[in-house]
Design a protein around this motif. Structure first.
Motif, mmCIF file in Angstrom:
data_model
loop_
_atom_site.group_PDB
_atom_site.id
_atom_site.type_symbol
_atom_site.label_atom_id
_atom_site.label_comp_id
_atom_site.label_asym_id
_atom_site.label_seq_id
_atom_site.Cartn_x
_atom_site.Cartn_y
_atom_site.Cartn_z
ATOM 1 N N UNK A 163 -0.259 12.232 -9.013
ATOM 2 C CA UNK A 163 -1.393 13.159 -8.940
ATOM 3 C C UNK A 163 -0.905 14.598 -8.756
ATOM 4 N N UNK A 192 1.277 6.800 -6.624
ATOM 5 C CA UNK A 192 0.077 7.460 -7.152
ATOM 6 C C UNK A 192 0.030 8.926 -6.731
ATOM 7 N N UNK A 193 0.416 9.203 -5.462
ATOM 8 C CA UNK A 193 0.387 10.593 -4.985
ATOM 9 C C UNK A 193 1.331 11.474 -5.790
ATOM 10 N N UNK A 246 0.835 -1.206 0.000
ATOM 11 C CA UNK A 246 0.000 0.000 0.000
ATOM 12 C C UNK A 246 0.868 1.254 0.000
ATOM 13 N N UNK A 267 0.643 3.944 -2.860
ATOM 14 C CA UNK A 267 0.123 5.242 -2.430
ATOM 15 C C UNK A 267 1.092 6.355 -2.819
ATOM 16 N N UNK A 279 0.292 15.657 -12.027
ATOM 17 C CA UNK A 279 -0.860 15.777 -12.935
ATOM 18 C C UNK A 279 -1.593 17.091 -12.704
ATOM 19 N N UNK A 280 -1.734 17.470 -11.425
ATOM 20 C CA UNK A 280 -2.384 18.752 -11.121
ATOM 21 C C UNK A 280 -1.493 19.919 -11.510
ATOM 22 N N UNK A 281 -0.158 19.760 -11.272
ATOM 23 C CA UNK A 281 0.776 20.849 -11.594
ATOM 24 C C UNK A 281 0.852 21.102 -13.084
ATOM 25 N N UNK A 282 0.823 19.997 -13.881
ATOM 26 C CA UNK A 282 0.761 20.105 -15.329
ATOM 27 C C UNK A 282 1.888 20.949 -15.910
ATOM 28 N N UNK A 340 -8.135 -14.170 5.162
ATOM 29 C CA UNK A 340 -7.335 -14.568 6.322
ATOM 30 C C UNK A 340 -6.611 -15.884 6.061
#
Lengths: 348, 174
Positions: A235, A231-232, A224, A228, A238-241, A279
Motif C-alpha cells: 500500500x 499488504x502494508x 496475520x 499485514x 501503491x500510494x508512492x507510485x 475453537x
C-alpha cells in the motif's frame, strides 16, 4: 521412545526421491545452469526459513519462558540443529552468484558507489557468511542447552540486524532497483510462521491440554503479521507510485504470476485463518496438522512469487525439483537429529 | 411455586458429591456458589453452550462491512476526488480499516454479550438474603437446587441434600 516426532516410514521414499532430484538437478546443471541456480535459490529461501525460525523461537522462549515453548521444543530443537547444514545448502549459490543476480554478472546495472561499497560479490558473501556462522553458533549453543539469557538476548539483536541484511541480499537484490523497508520484517515473521507450522505438523500430542490452542494462537498471530506487513508495504508503494517500485509489482501482477499470489494468499492465509477461527480446530491436533500443511504450501508459493517472476517459469520447475532434494535431505537429517537428541536424553 | 433450596457445604468434595447425586436422582440444579472456581462443576451443571462467539462474529463482520461502506461512500460518492489517477474505490487500501475496527467491534460485542448473558450489572439477587450466604466468598460452598412442584418430591430434595452432607438447607431468601 514414547513420542513419535518424525515418521520413519517417510524416510526411505523421501531420501530416494531426494537422490533422484539431485540427479535431475545435475542433469539440469549441464543443460540450463542458470535455471537450476535460480530454482535452488527459491528452495533455499523457503527451506532455510524453518530452521532459522525455530532458532529464533527458541531464543525468544529462552527469554520469555512459557507453556508454548515447552510444548513444541521436541520439534524446534532438532529443527534448530539443522541450521549449520544451511551453510552447505548455501554453497552452490556462493559459486554461482551471477546466475540469479544480475548485479553479480554485470556491475554496470548498479550505481558505481553502490557496486563498489555494498552490492559486490565479496561483500555479499561476507554478509551471508557472518549470518550463517552466527546463526550456527547460536543454534549449537541452544541445542546443547548452553544458551544463557544474555546470549539469547544478544542473539536476537544479532538476528534482527543480519536478517535485515541477508533478506535484502538474497531476495530483493535480484532486482536491484527495487527497495522496500519492511521487506526483511516480512521474511523474519514468515520464518517464525514456517517454524510454528512445521512444529504443528510434525509435533507429538502435547502432554498439557491447552498447549495446542497456544500453538494455534501463535500461528494466527504470525499469519496475520506476515499478511499485514506484506499488504502494508504494497500500500505504501501503491500510494508512492514511483516507477521502479511499481515495476516490481507489475512484473508480479501479469503473465500468470498474479494467480501464484492469489493461490499463496488463499491457501496460506485466508483458508487457515477461517479454519482457525473455530475453537474446535484450534484444539484438534489433526485439524492443526492440516492447517499447517496448507500454511507451509502457502509460504512456499509466496516465496516463489517473490523470486520466480524475475527469472521465468524455468526457475519454477527447477525450484520444485530443488524443493524435493532439500526437503528429502532435510527430513532425513531431522529424523536423525530427533533420534540422536532423544537418545542423548535417555542416556542422561 | 415453592422457593429454591440453598444447601450449605463445608468443602468442595461434599458439594460435588451432592451435586452429582442430585443430578442422578433427577433434580434440577440451578447454580453453585463457591469461594473459588471448581472446573468439575462445568460438566455437572451443564451450562448451555455460550453464544458469545456468535455475537462476536456478527458484531465484527457488521462493523467491518460498515467501515468499508463508509470509506467507499465518502471517497467514491460523497467526495469523489481523483488522486493521481487511482480508482475511487481503492479496495486494497480500504481493507485495513475494516479489519482493525472489525476486530475492535468483535471484542466489544463479546464483552456486551458476556454482560447480557450473565445478566450483569445485577445489584441484588434473592440468594443474597439467605442466612450465612456471604460465606460463599470465604469458606463455604453453596448449592442452589429447585424443588419440583409436588410436595413429596420437594421433601425428598431437602432430605437428599441433608444426607449428602449439607450443614444446612434453607429456602432461598431465608
Amino acid at each position: 521412545m514414547s513420542e513419535h516426532v518424525a515418521r520413519p516410514v517417510w524416510r526411505r521414499p523421501m531420501l530416494i526421491a531426494a537422490v533422484y532430484a539431485f540427479v535431475a538437478l545435475a542433469v539440469g546443471l549441464a543443460a540450463s545452469p542458470k535455471s537450476v541456480m535460480q530454482g535452488w535459490l527459491i528452495a533455499f529461501v523457503f527451506v532455510s526459513s524453518i530452521p532459522i525460525g525455530s532458532l529464533v523461537l527458541l531464543l525468544i522462549h529462552r527469554l520469555t519462558g512459557g507453556r508454548w515453548g515447552t510444548a513444541v521444543e521436541s520439534i524446534l530443537v532438532p529443527a534448530t540443529s539443522m541450521v549449520p547444514f544451511l551453510a552447505i545448502a548455501f554453497l552452490p549459490l556462493a559459486f554461482g552468484l551471477s546466475a540469479p543476480y544480475r548485479w553479480a554478472a554485470d556491475a554496470s546495472t548498479l550505481r558505481p558507489e553502490v557496486a563498489h561499497l555494498y552490492l559486490n560479490q565479496p561483500a555479499f558473501l561476507l554478509r551471508s557468511t557472518v549470518a550463517l556462522t552466527g546463526w550456527s553458533v547460536l543454534a549449537i549453543a541452544v541445542v546443547k542447552g548452553r544458551c544463557t539469557e544474555l546470549m539469547a538476548g544478544l542473539g536476537l539483536a544479532f538476528h534482527a540486524i543480519v536478517i535485515s541484511l541477508v533478506a535484502v541480499d538474497w531476495v530483493l537484490s535480484i532486482d536491484s532497483k527495487f527497495s522496500s523497508s519492511a521487506f526483511a520484517a516480512v521474511i523474519a515473521i514468515q520464518q517464525l510462521l514456517s517454524a510454528l507450522a512445521f512444529a504443528a505438523m510434525a509435533g507429538p500430542e502435547p502432554r498439557q491440554s491447552g498447549a495446542i490452542a497456544d500453538l494455534a494462537g501463535l500461528i494466527i498471530a504470525t499469519v496475520l503479521g506476515t499478511v499485514y506487513l506484506g499488504l502494508m508495504s504494497f500500500i505504501v508503494i501503491w500510494y508512492g507510485n514511483l516507477p521502479d517500485k511499481a515495476a516490481w509489482y507489475l512484473a508480479r501482477a501479469h503473465g500468470g504470476w498474479q494467480w501464484l499470489l492469489a493461490a499463496a494468499v488463499t491457501i496460506g492465509a485466508l483458508l487457515p485463518l477461517c479454519l482457525l477461527l473455530n475453537q474446535s480446530v484450534r484444539q484438534s491436533r489433526r485439524a492443526l496438522r492440516l492447517v499447517s500443511s496448507l500454511i507451509l504450501l502457502g509460504v512456499f508459493l509466496h516465496v516463489a512469487w517473490l523470486i520466480a517472476p524475475a527469472f521465468g517459469s524455468g526457475a519454477m520447475v527447477a525450484a520444485l525439483i530443488a524443493m524435493v532434494a532439500l526437503i528429502g535431505i532435510g527430513l532425513g537429517l531431522f529424523d536423525r537429529a530427533v533420534s540422536g537428541l532423544s537418545g542423548g536424553a535417555h542416556a542422561k | 411455586m415453592t422457593k429454591p433450596l440453598v444447601a450449605e457445604f463445608r468443602d468442595a468434595e461434599s458439594l460435588l458429591g451432592a451435586a452429582v447425586r442430585l443430578k442422578r436422582e433427577g433434580h434440577q440444579l440451578l447454580d453453585a456458589f463457591t469461594p473459588f472456581r471448581l472446573p468439575e462443576l462445568d460438566g455437572i451443571l451443564a451450562a448451555k453452550p455460550s453464544r458469545i462467539r456468535h455475537s462476536m462474529l456478527v458484531g465484527g463482520l457488521a462493523m467491518a462491512a460498515f467501515a468499508y461502506l463508509l470509506q467507499w461512500y465518502s471517497s467514491a460518492i460523497d467526495y469523489a476526488l481523483n488522486t493521481g489517477g487511482r480508482p475511487l474505490n481503492s479496495w486494497p487500501v480500504f481493507l485495513l480499516v475494516p479489519f482493525e475496527v472489525g476486530m475492535l467491534a468483535a471484542a466489544l460485542s463479546g464483552f456486551a454479550a458476556f454482560l447480557w448473558n450473565c445478566r450483569l450489572p445485577c445489584l441484588h439477587h434473592p440468594a443474597f438474603d439467605t442466612a450465612q450466604f456471604e460465606r460463599a466468598s470465604q469458606d463455604r460452598f453453596f448449592l442452589l437446587a429447585v424443588q419440583t412442584g409436588e410436595e413429596e418430591r420437594s421433601a425428598s430434595l431437602r432430605e437428599l441434600l441433608m444426607h449428602s452432607g449439607a450443614l444446612a438447607v434453607r429456602e432461598q431468601g431465608s
